[in-house]
Scaffold this motif. Structure first.
Motif, mmCIF file in Angstrom:
data_model
loop_
_atom_site.group_PDB
_atom_site.id
_atom_site.type_symbol
_atom_site.label_atom_id
_atom_site.label_comp_id
_atom_site.label_asym_id
_atom_site.label_seq_id
_atom_site.Cartn_x
_atom_site.Cartn_y
_atom_site.Cartn_z
ATOM 1 N N UNK A 389 0.793 -1.116 0.137
ATOM 2 C CA UNK A 389 -0.023 -0.046 0.035
ATOM 3 C C UNK A 389 0.772 1.260 0.055
ATOM 4 N N UNK A 390 1.740 1.416 0.744
ATOM 5 C CA UNK A 390 2.686 2.536 0.987
ATOM 6 C C UNK A 390 3.599 2.873 -0.265
ATOM 7 N N UNK A 391 3.850 1.631 -0.930
ATOM 8 C CA UNK A 391 4.903 1.517 -2.056
ATOM 9 C C UNK A 391 4.174 2.200 -3.302
ATOM 10 N N UNK A 392 2.827 2.353 -3.150
ATOM 11 C CA UNK A 392 1.931 2.905 -4.218
ATOM 12 C C UNK A 392 2.234 4.805 -4.442
ATOM 13 N N UNK A 393 2.558 5.175 -3.235
ATOM 14 C CA UNK A 393 2.701 6.660 -3.196
ATOM 15 C C UNK A 393 4.005 7.088 -2.528
ATOM 16 N N UNK A 394 5.033 6.073 -2.162
ATOM 17 C CA UNK A 394 6.257 6.593 -1.664
ATOM 18 C C UNK A 394 7.280 5.455 -2.199
ATOM 19 N N UNK A 395 8.456 5.864 -1.730
ATOM 20 C CA UNK A 395 9.663 4.929 -2.042
ATOM 21 C C UNK A 395 10.335 4.911 -3.369
ATOM 22 N N UNK A 396 11.280 4.022 -3.365
ATOM 23 C CA UNK A 396 11.997 3.904 -4.625
ATOM 24 C C UNK A 396 11.155 3.848 -5.952
ATOM 25 N N UNK A 397 10.320 2.813 -5.802
ATOM 26 C CA UNK A 397 9.448 2.297 -6.941
ATOM 27 C C UNK A 397 8.372 3.643 -7.449
ATOM 28 N N UNK A 398 8.009 4.127 -6.349
ATOM 29 C CA UNK A 398 7.113 5.127 -6.684
ATOM 30 C C UNK A 398 7.855 6.280 -7.464
ATOM 31 N N UNK A 399 9.011 6.728 -6.939
ATOM 32 C CA UNK A 399 9.864 7.767 -7.680
ATOM 33 C C UNK A 399 10.178 7.455 -9.116
ATOM 34 N N UNK A 400 10.799 6.172 -9.346
ATOM 35 C CA UNK A 400 11.203 5.660 -10.566
ATOM 36 C C UNK A 400 10.247 4.875 -11.553
ATOM 37 N N UNK A 401 9.055 4.552 -10.970
ATOM 38 C CA UNK A 401 8.126 3.830 -11.900
ATOM 39 C C UNK A 401 6.692 4.566 -11.955
ATOM 40 N N UNK A 402 6.293 4.892 -10.841
ATOM 41 C CA UNK A 402 4.772 5.213 -10.744
ATOM 42 C C UNK A 402 4.847 6.812 -11.211
ATOM 43 N N UNK A 403 5.544 7.851 -10.338
ATOM 44 C CA UNK A 403 5.641 9.092 -10.769
ATOM 45 C C UNK A 403 5.946 9.492 -11.999
ATOM 46 N N UNK A 404 6.732 9.010 -12.819
ATOM 47 C CA UNK A 404 6.848 9.176 -14.172
ATOM 48 C C UNK A 404 5.611 8.679 -15.104
ATOM 49 N N UNK A 405 5.054 8.047 -14.680
ATOM 50 C CA UNK A 405 3.779 7.513 -15.593
ATOM 51 C C UNK A 405 2.896 8.653 -15.199
ATOM 52 N N UNK A 406 2.731 8.842 -14.242
ATOM 53 C CA UNK A 406 1.717 10.058 -13.777
ATOM 54 C C UNK A 406 1.989 11.218 -14.235
ATOM 55 N N UNK A 407 3.198 11.626 -14.604
ATOM 56 C CA UNK A 407 3.492 12.811 -15.198
ATOM 57 C C UNK A 407 3.243 12.811 -16.467
ATOM 58 N N UNK A 408 3.755 11.475 -17.143
ATOM 59 C CA UNK A 408 3.338 11.706 -18.646
ATOM 60 C C UNK A 408 1.757 11.641 -18.928
ATOM 61 N N UNK A 409 1.000 11.107 -17.970
ATOM 62 C CA UNK A 409 -0.347 11.143 -18.148
ATOM 63 C C UNK A 409 -1.013 12.640 -17.963
#
Length: 431
Positions: A389-409
């Protein structure tokens, strides 16, 4: 009585904490030969552990003083741009001149409005989330108040009020913003945008992103979801609601105490927390300062909790977790039926974690089914492998994989000229 017992217990431990602190100073003193021995380091570590486990953790500071753009440090100023008794909206404003120099031009960035969860922890739990967006976005976030610090004279706060707050925040921020609802806010944020869409408001956001949200908790139910189903509404009202004791500002307000919510969180992963504190003790003895610092930074945030008002907590239990009113099509706001299908021109993204033990797979994705009025090419669904749950919005995978996808969206639905014109016409949002 439980809340009063909690306060009395904290007060009773006070003298013992002072004694332990004195003992700790004694065994850390460079003038004490025992401080250089294994026994002395063990005693000092035990004192630190006792202090950490009996301390009351206050609301953490944001500590977001700067961000980096093209390798240049950009100062950050924390500004309050809107306030109500139970919430304030913060803007982490980047220094205009330094940013312009780093970019080589005056460039408009998308406005991102993060609706933080009101579920026990302070909004500062999303510090890393805000930090990830700062280099390329104007970031705003809801900073919810601790109900025990809000006087009874300020009135009640329920799920309807929450939706009112979100609608007013979107009006203040203006059209074409990018709304991010993390965990708990999913249903009320979707309801607020549906209301605005139905009313044809001229300040609808460009996109909405829901992350680990309980849109439909009937799908892949987790331990918290099953608990909400197994216990009756009356059970929650009779067993987890207490009056705030004096001398807190919210004296006599009926609340769901944060310490009860925290107890539930810890119980879900008890072995992990016990192991973490055992390792913390060992690192203190070994003098491993980096590991000690990482542990303290995490638990200073994790153990800082706030109270929720009775009416907000119970209405959320009933409407979201027991009667599933939003997916059932019976959810109402101020007597009006919420119609997610009324949303036509707001792009939708959902993000879930493969190992989320709070909002199971499919619960957030349900937003796509509900928002049937949005064209198919404006839907994006993403499941992040290997995170809870917390990895969805914090941590390394959020910064490197999730947030870039949100940015492009968000960039896909970002009009730089319109954003620049709007910010120029509304200097109160950026000055």
């Amino acid at each position: 009585m439980l809340y009063h017992a909690y306060e009395l217990n904290h007060a009773a431990v006070g003298p013992l904490r002072q004694l332990v602190d004195l003992n700790k100073r004694l065994y850390e003193s460079p003038y004490n030969p025992l401080s250089y021995t294994l026994a002395g380091r063990n005693i000092s570590a035990a004192c630190d552990l006792f202090e950490a486990m009996t301390r009351r953790y206050e609301k953490p500071a944001w500590r977001l003083n700067e961000t980096s753009i093209n390798g240049c440090a950009i100062p950050i100023r924390e500004r309050e741009v809107w306030r109500k008794p139970f919430c304030r909206l913060l803007h982490f404003q980047r220094d205009h001149n330094t940013r312009k120099a780093a970019l080589g031009k005056d460039k408009a960035d998308p406005r991102v409005v993060i609706i933080a969860p009101l579920s026990g922890h302070y909004a500062t739990l999303l510090r890393g989330t805000v930090e990830a967006f700062l280099p390329e976005h104007e970031v705003y976030i809801t900073d919810w108040a601790d109900a025990r610090q809000v006087p009874v004279s300020k009135g009640k706060f329920d799920l309807n009020t929450y939706i009112d707050y979100v609608m007013e925040i979107l009006r203040v921020i203006g059209p074409d913003a990018h709304v991010v609802g993390i965990c708990q806010p999913g249903p009320p944020v979707l309801a607020a945008i549906a209301r605005l869409a139905e009313d044809k408001a001229d300040y609808l956001p460009a996109t909405m992103t829901f992350m680990g949200s309980p849109i439909d908790t009937r799908l892949s139910p987790t331990v918290p979801n099953r608990l909400a189903q197994e216990r009756s509404y009356d059970w929650f009202k009779e067993n987890v609601i207490y009056s705030v004791p004096w001398p807190n500002k919210g004296w006599m307000r009926r609340v769901y105490p944060g310490f009860l919510q925290l107890g539930g969180f810890i119980t879900m992963n008890q072995d992990r927390h016990v192991t973490a504190h055992k390792e913390y003790f060992e690192h203190l003895v070994q003098g491993d300062c980096d590991s000690v610092k990482r542990h303290e930074e995490f638990y200073n945030e994790y153990l800082a909790v706030l109270d929720l008002t009775e009416e907000f907590y119970l209405q959320t239990i009933l409407d979201v977790f027991q009667e599933h009113k939003l997916p059932e099509g019976t959810f109402e706001h101020q007597g009006r039926l919420i119609k997610p299908e009324a949303i036509k021109n707001v792009a939708l993204m959902t993000v879930e974690g493969e190992k989320d033990d709070i909002s199971g797979i499919g619960q957030t994705q349900a937003a796509h089914t509900l928002c049937s009025g949005i064209p198919d090419n404006m839907h994006i669904d993403y499941v992040q492998p290997g995170v809870g749950h917390y990895g969805v919005f914090s941590g390394t995978r959020f910064r490197t994989e999730i947030q870039p996808r949100m940015r492009e969206f968000m960039r896909q639905y970002f009009n730089a000229k319109k954003e620049r014109d709007y910010q120029n016409e509304n200097p109160h949002l950026t000055e």
